[in-house]
Design an enzyme around this catalytic site. Sequence first.
Site, PDB file in Angstrom:
ATOM      1  N   HIS A  43       2.946   2.837  -9.657  1.00 43.64           N
ATOM      2  CA  HIS A  43       2.214   2.594  -8.416  1.00 43.64           C
ATOM      3  C   HIS A  43       1.070   3.601  -8.247  1.00 43.64           C
ATOM      4  CE1 HIS A  43       1.984   1.300  -4.099  1.00 43.64           C
ATOM      5  NE2 HIS A  43       1.484   2.526  -3.972  1.00 43.64           N
ATOM      6  N   GLU A  44       1.395   4.880  -8.365  1.00 43.57           N
ATOM      7  CA  GLU A  44       0.358   5.903  -8.188  1.00 43.57           C
ATOM      8  C   GLU A  44      -0.648   5.882  -9.328  1.00 43.57           C
ATOM      9  OE1 GLU A  44       0.158   7.038  -5.358  1.00 43.57           O
ATOM     10  OE2 GLU A  44       2.197   6.591  -4.665  1.00 43.57           O
ATOM     11  N   HIS A  51      -3.281   3.456  -8.429  1.00 43.34           N
ATOM     12  CA  HIS A  51      -4.301   4.093  -7.586  1.00 43.34           C
ATOM     13  C   HIS A  51      -5.228   4.951  -8.446  1.00 43.34           C
ATOM     14  CE1 HIS A  51      -2.966   2.923  -3.636  1.00 43.34           C
ATOM     15  NE2 HIS A  51      -1.762   3.452  -3.775  1.00 43.34           N
TER      16      HIS A  51
END
Length: 468
Positions: free
Chosen positions: A267-268, A271
Amino acid sequence: MARESKYEELIGLWREASLVGSMGAALEWEQQTTLPAKGSEYRAKQLAYLAGLHHDLATRPRIGELLAELEGSPESQKSESVAAVNVREIRWGYERSTKLPKELVEALAETCSLAQQEWGAARKERNFARFAPWLGKVMDLTRQKAKAYNPKAPVYDTLLDEYERGATTAEVAKVFAELRQPLVDLVSAMKEAKRQAPVEILHRSYPIDRQQIFGEMAAAEIGFDFQRGRLDVTTHPFCTTLGPHDCRILTRYNATYFSESFFGILHEAGHGLYEQGLLPEHFGTPMGEAVSLGIHESQSRLWENQIGRSRAFWERFFPRAQGVFRDALGSASMDDFHFAINGVAPSFIRVEADEVTYNLHVLIRFELEQAIMSEDLPIADVPAAWNQKYQDYLGITPAHDAEGCLQDVHWSAGLVGYFPTYTLGNVYGAQLFERANQDLGDVDRLMQAGEFRVLLDWLREKIHRHGK
């Protein structure tokens, strides 16, 4: 020497303010990673000072003068040119910043810094009462900020606009209205399914040092550049960018639960891929920033779910996972593992939620934030209201505050209006992935071959490089 143009002067002034902002981001990153507990009070003063300095620089009258002169220029009329985008977006930022008193900016920075430390301590103690006074202060200052921006507009609309430009509470509520009942019904039906995911596979011994190695390997393979970024540990996972070649992603580890860290890293890293895909020559200007939080979340959720939970991804990675986690996965089958990571069941922790229940977690926060901002929900009543909504939407009740209203860092940081962008990101991400399949052919085939760069390049061409 050629005379500096008015546009170059404007960009120089804005970049100076952005430089101070990046210094604050660096201190905030260190606060969430290695700051000693007793260093928080002075750190809050440092952050307040930098926030005030940034405000002074970003509200200089000269910026307003330059904007007024440039807005009528031929280049500013070309709506998608670099100059037009920067002038338009700097105007938006300048107008908002000049409406805020410096004292409020400094108070928010200092209070949120201290509140985040208190939130972390209260979460460890599972004690909302410790955090409640700080939450009250943060919410009051956030309400003041919204009213300073626009005293006539609904407070929540104003706050939402900070993260998803142009979106209104009513529009977001309509999205949730279309999702709510079908999701509640689906969760209920899946509870009764005869075949349940063998999630016990995920709750075995997964040594943290091996989780870190495996997570970094996966992040690097999908394209995260560790020469321009790093992975660290924190209480609540996040991503931050400190410079044009300095992107930090953070996770947390659980030695007996595989998914908590691994999907947090994906997820990160999603980003981070967006941040690393922004053109570095535009850093410090709007053309070097993401277009919205919803689109940012579309990137993290796409890599976490459409890619990271797919069978094609694990056909490539599962044999490696078996090698790294021999005791936990050595005798597990690919079918059982893939079913386990896609298991659906009501759970308490949003960042660990499956794709079916995830948006219900976000909906709960969306509704509670509005009630808090309108002062219909007293701070002292937040835990009870939270627990009731979890019972209503997911049929479960948190056993304590840490798995309830203390699980997310956002409110302590004053990030009210942020939560809805997670659901918008899910919707955007699904649409983008469908279009990627149309443009690139079978994305599953690319993943099986380890050709993640093809999808990443597509995202960079269509989204990342465009900034705002």
